[in-house]
Structure formats: structure tokens, C-alpha cells
Design a protein around this motif. Structure first.
Motif, PDB file in Angstrom:
ATOM      1  N   VAL A  42       0.828  -1.282  -0.149  1.00  0.00           N
ATOM      2  CA  VAL A  42       0.010  -0.055   0.085  1.00  0.00           C
ATOM      3  C   VAL A  42       0.665   1.037  -0.004  1.00  0.00           C
ATOM      4  N   SER A  43       2.268   1.207   0.012  1.00  0.00           N
ATOM      5  CA  SER A  43       3.133   2.132   0.114  1.00  0.00           C
ATOM      6  C   SER A  43       3.488   2.343  -1.311  1.00  0.00           C
ATOM      7  N   PHE A  44       3.393   1.905  -2.511  1.00  0.00           N
ATOM      8  CA  PHE A  44       3.807   2.229  -3.672  1.00  0.00           C
ATOM      9  C   PHE A  44       2.934   3.275  -4.065  1.00  0.00           C
ATOM     10  N   ALA A  45       3.734   4.078  -4.979  1.00  0.00           N
ATOM     11  CA  ALA A  45       3.232   5.274  -5.444  1.00  0.00           C
ATOM     12  C   ALA A  45       1.691   4.859  -6.642  1.00  0.00           C
ATOM     13  N   GLU A  46       1.848   3.657  -7.081  1.00  0.00           N
ATOM     14  CA  GLU A  46       0.961   3.341  -7.929  1.00  0.00           C
ATOM     15  C   GLU A  46      -0.377   2.926  -7.123  1.00  0.00           C
ATOM     16  N   THR A  47      -0.112   2.377  -5.856  1.00  0.00           N
ATOM     17  CA  THR A  47      -1.343   1.815  -5.192  1.00  0.00           C
ATOM     18  C   THR A  47      -1.892   2.921  -3.960  1.00  0.00           C
ATOM     19  N   GLU A  48      -0.901   3.814  -3.655  1.00  0.00           N
ATOM     20  CA  GLU A  48      -1.607   4.670  -2.607  1.00  0.00           C
ATOM     21  C   GLU A  48      -2.796   5.609  -2.875  1.00  0.00           C
ATOM     22  N   PRO A  49      -3.020   6.122  -3.989  1.00  0.00           N
ATOM     23  CA  PRO A  49      -4.473   6.684  -4.452  1.00  0.00           C
ATOM     24  C   PRO A  49      -5.514   5.813  -4.463  1.00  0.00           C
ATOM     25  N   HIS A  50      -5.134   4.520  -4.290  1.00  0.00           N
ATOM     26  CA  HIS A  50      -6.282   3.722  -4.521  1.00  0.00           C
ATOM     27  C   HIS A  50      -7.373   3.721  -3.586  1.00  0.00           C
ATOM     28  N   GLN A  63      -9.110   3.071   4.130  1.00  0.00           N
ATOM     29  CA  GLN A  63      -9.127   1.851   5.039  1.00  0.00           C
ATOM     30  C   GLN A  63      -7.580   1.543   5.401  1.00  0.00           C
ATOM     31  N   LEU A  64      -6.679   1.235   4.332  1.00  0.00           N
ATOM     32  CA  LEU A  64      -5.326   0.619   4.674  1.00  0.00           C
ATOM     33  C   LEU A  64      -4.259   1.605   5.070  1.00  0.00           C
ATOM     34  N   ALA A  65      -4.678   2.673   4.601  1.00  0.00           N
ATOM     35  CA  ALA A  65      -3.405   3.691   5.031  1.00  0.00           C
ATOM     36  C   ALA A  65      -3.398   3.888   6.476  1.00  0.00           C
ATOM     37  N   ALA A  66      -4.587   4.050   6.980  1.00  0.00           N
ATOM     38  CA  ALA A  66      -4.529   4.247   8.474  1.00  0.00           C
ATOM     39  C   ALA A  66      -4.128   3.043   9.230  1.00  0.00           C
ATOM     40  N   LEU A 117      -9.123 -18.915 -19.038  1.00  0.00           N
ATOM     41  CA  LEU A 117      -8.539 -18.822 -17.778  1.00  0.00           C
ATOM     42  C   LEU A 117      -9.211 -18.725 -16.586  1.00  0.00           C
ATOM     43  N   ARG A 118      -8.549 -19.525 -15.656  1.00  0.00           N
ATOM     44  CA  ARG A 118      -9.339 -19.177 -14.218  1.00  0.00           C
ATOM     45  C   ARG A 118      -8.786 -17.799 -13.609  1.00  0.00           C
ATOM     46  N   GLN A 119      -9.916 -17.342 -13.005  1.00  0.00           N
ATOM     47  CA  GLN A 119      -9.450 -15.921 -12.084  1.00  0.00           C
ATOM     48  C   GLN A 119     -10.569 -15.681 -11.186  1.00  0.00           C
ATOM     49  N   ARG A 120     -10.077 -14.796 -10.284  1.00  0.00           N
ATOM     50  CA  ARG A 120     -10.949 -14.456  -9.090  1.00  0.00           C
ATOM     51  C   ARG A 120     -10.720 -12.988  -8.757  1.00  0.00           C
ATOM     52  N   HIS A 121     -11.672 -12.459  -8.314  1.00  0.00           N
ATOM     53  CA  HIS A 121     -11.372 -10.656  -7.849  1.00  0.00           C
ATOM     54  C   HIS A 121     -11.945 -11.036  -6.286  1.00  0.00           C
ATOM     55  N   VAL A 122     -11.157 -10.453  -5.455  1.00  0.00           N
ATOM     56  CA  VAL A 122     -11.309 -10.275  -4.393  1.00  0.00           C
ATOM     57  C   VAL A 122     -11.640  -8.668  -4.113  1.00  0.00           C
ATOM     58  N   GLY A 123     -12.783  -8.399  -4.188  1.00  0.00           N
ATOM     59  CA  GLY A 123     -13.164  -6.920  -4.326  1.00  0.00           C
ATOM     60  C   GLY A 123     -12.281  -6.226  -5.197  1.00  0.00           C
ATOM     61  N   ASP A 124     -11.878  -5.006  -4.863  1.00  0.00           N
ATOM     62  CA  ASP A 124     -11.061  -4.297  -5.596  1.00  0.00           C
ATOM     63  C   ASP A 124      -9.805  -4.124  -5.221  1.00  0.00           C
ATOM     64  N   ILE A 125      -9.327  -5.172  -4.318  1.00  0.00           N
ATOM     65  CA  ILE A 125      -8.168  -5.122  -3.455  1.00  0.00           C
ATOM     66  C   ILE A 125      -7.041  -6.112  -4.213  1.00  0.00           C
ATOM     67  N   PHE A 126      -7.657  -7.262  -4.841  1.00  0.00           N
ATOM     68  CA  PHE A 126      -6.653  -8.286  -5.143  1.00  0.00           C
ATOM     69  C   PHE A 126      -7.442  -9.041  -6.438  1.00  0.00           C
ATOM     70  N   HIS A 127      -6.938  -9.294  -7.429  1.00  0.00           N
ATOM     71  CA  HIS A 127      -7.346 -10.458  -8.680  1.00  0.00           C
ATOM     72  C   HIS A 127      -6.036 -11.210  -8.953  1.00  0.00           C
ATOM     73  N   PHE A 128      -6.537 -12.401  -9.450  1.00  0.00           N
ATOM     74  CA  PHE A 128      -5.559 -13.309 -10.021  1.00  0.00           C
ATOM     75  C   PHE A 128      -6.095 -13.790 -11.105  1.00  0.00           C
ATOM     76  N   LEU A 129      -5.131 -14.302 -12.126  1.00  0.00           N
ATOM     77  CA  LEU A 129      -5.434 -15.198 -13.111  1.00  0.00           C
ATOM     78  C   LEU A 129      -4.481 -16.239 -12.944  1.00  0.00           C
ATOM     79  N   VAL A 130      -4.943 -17.407 -13.571  1.00  0.00           N
ATOM     80  CA  VAL A 130      -3.995 -18.735 -13.461  1.00  0.00           C
ATOM     81  C   VAL A 130      -4.061 -19.438 -14.653  1.00  0.00           C
ATOM     82  N   SER A 131      -3.065 -19.855 -15.281  1.00  0.00           N
ATOM     83  CA  SER A 131      -2.997 -20.805 -16.449  1.00  0.00           C
ATOM     84  C   SER A 131      -1.924 -21.782 -16.305  1.00  0.00           C
ATOM     85  N   PRO A 132      -2.605 -23.187 -16.614  1.00  0.00           N
ATOM     86  CA  PRO A 132      -1.517 -24.208 -16.406  1.00  0.00           C
ATOM     87  C   PRO A 132      -0.479 -24.164 -17.749  1.00  0.00           C
TER      88      PRO A 132
END
Length: 180
Positions: A25-33, A39-42, A133-148
Motif C-alpha cells: 500500500v506504500s507504492f506510488a501506484e497503489t496509495e491513491p487507490h 481503510q488501509l493507509a490508517a 483462464l481461471r480468475q478471481r476478484h477479491v473486491g477491488d483489492i486483489f485479483h488473480f489469473l491462473v493458467s497451467p
């Protein structure tokens, strides 16, 4: 997500989760999220107040880097995080294994993890992913894609806070006395 592991590894890795959250959460790309700001900055700041060693760990990861624009022109130098550390490698491997387990039910398998940060448009790559491709969103916090991949290997794209994408590959290791 659930990461298949023994109790000893779970306890060891869980202790690092708060540090990794604070780093990401301290990256320049993620701090403005919006979730980081609301929630997370505090939580990060409270962690720093309660555990001064954590601030020191983050500061030890800082280094000065050249900054270039999209055309390659030098703009100056700025602080950046050096992510080539054992704790970052372990976290990325663990989350990648959790994504493979979540998407395909694959429990522990011998593999080494290689990864890099994807500096291109993460949202664009996710939008272009084939539906197979299998993928899942965990809100707007985390997302993944998986491919064998061949030979019991896996490609994993991890996206944190919509802007920080890590491309990982779990490369299956040969078993003793046989093939992969």
C-alpha cells in the motif's frame, strides 16, 4: 485465499502478511487507490507507530533509481523499493500457490517461483484474458489469473489494488527417480 501449507509454514508466513500489506500500500501506484486511502493507509500508519522495526525494514528496502518517461528520457532520480528480498519472494510464491489452489485445487507440488512486476496496463491485460483462464476478484483489492503451463508449471498474474501487477511462474521441479 487459502494457501495449502503445514501449520509451521502458515504461522511463519502469517507473521509477514502485515509487513507485505504495508509495503504494497506504500507504492506510488497503489496509495491513491480508494481502499488504501479510506481503510488501509490508517492501518499501515498504526502498524508503523506500534512497531518501529517495521518502518526500519521498509527504509532498508529503499534505494535511489533513475526515472524515465515513456519515451526513455531521463527525468531524474527518485526513491524506490528494492523487492529482491527473501520476504517478498516468499510472499509472492505463497500467494501464487494459493491462486493455483483456489483456481485448480492443486495442493503443494515441488516448484521454484520466478516473478517480475508488470509495468504495463494491468487492467488491460486482465480484460484481454481468454475466458478459459481461471480468475478471481477479491473486491477491488486483489485479483488473480491462473493458467497451467507444460511440465506441471503454472503462470499466475497477481494484481493488487488494480495497479500493481506481478507476473509469476511456478516452475515444476523434476521428481527424484522420474519425470515431472
Amino acid at each position: 485465499i487459502t494457501v495449502p501449507c503445514c501449520e509451521k509454514c502458515r504461522e511463519k508466513d502469517q507473521a509477514n502478511d502485515r509487513f507485505m500489506r504495508n509495503l504494497f500500500v506504500s507504492f506510488a501506484e497503489t496509495e491513491p487507490h480508494r481502499t488504501v486511502e479510506t481503510q488501509l493507509a490508517a492501518k499501515r500508519d498504526k502498524s508503523f507507530y506500534e512497531d518501529k522495526r517495521m518502518v526500519g525494514r521498509l527504509l532498508e528496502m529503499m534505494k535511489m533509481e533513475d526515472v524515465h518517461d515513456d519515451n526513455g528520457r531521463f527525468l531524474g532520480r527518485a526513491p524506490a523499493f528494492n523487492l529482491d528480498t527473501a520476504s517478498v519472494h516468499r510472499f509472492i510464491e505463497r500467494v501464487s500457490r494459493g491462486a493455483v489452489f483456489d483456481a485448480h485445487g492443486k495442493t503443494y507440488f515441488p516448484a521454484r517461483c520466478e516473478w517480475r512486476i508488470n509495468r504495463t496496463n494491468a487492467a488491460g491485460l486482465v480484460a484481454l484474458a481468454p475466458p478459459s483462464l481461471r480468475q478471481r476478484h477479491v473486491g477491488d483489492i486483489f485479483h488473480f489469473l491462473v493458467s497451467p503451463a507444460p511440465d506441471d508449471s503454472w503462470y499466475v498474474a497477481l494484481t493488487f489494488f488494480e495497479h500493481l501487477q506481478i507476473m509469476a511462474m511456478l516452475i515444476g521441479e523434476p521428481q527424484e527417480g522420474g519425470n515431472r
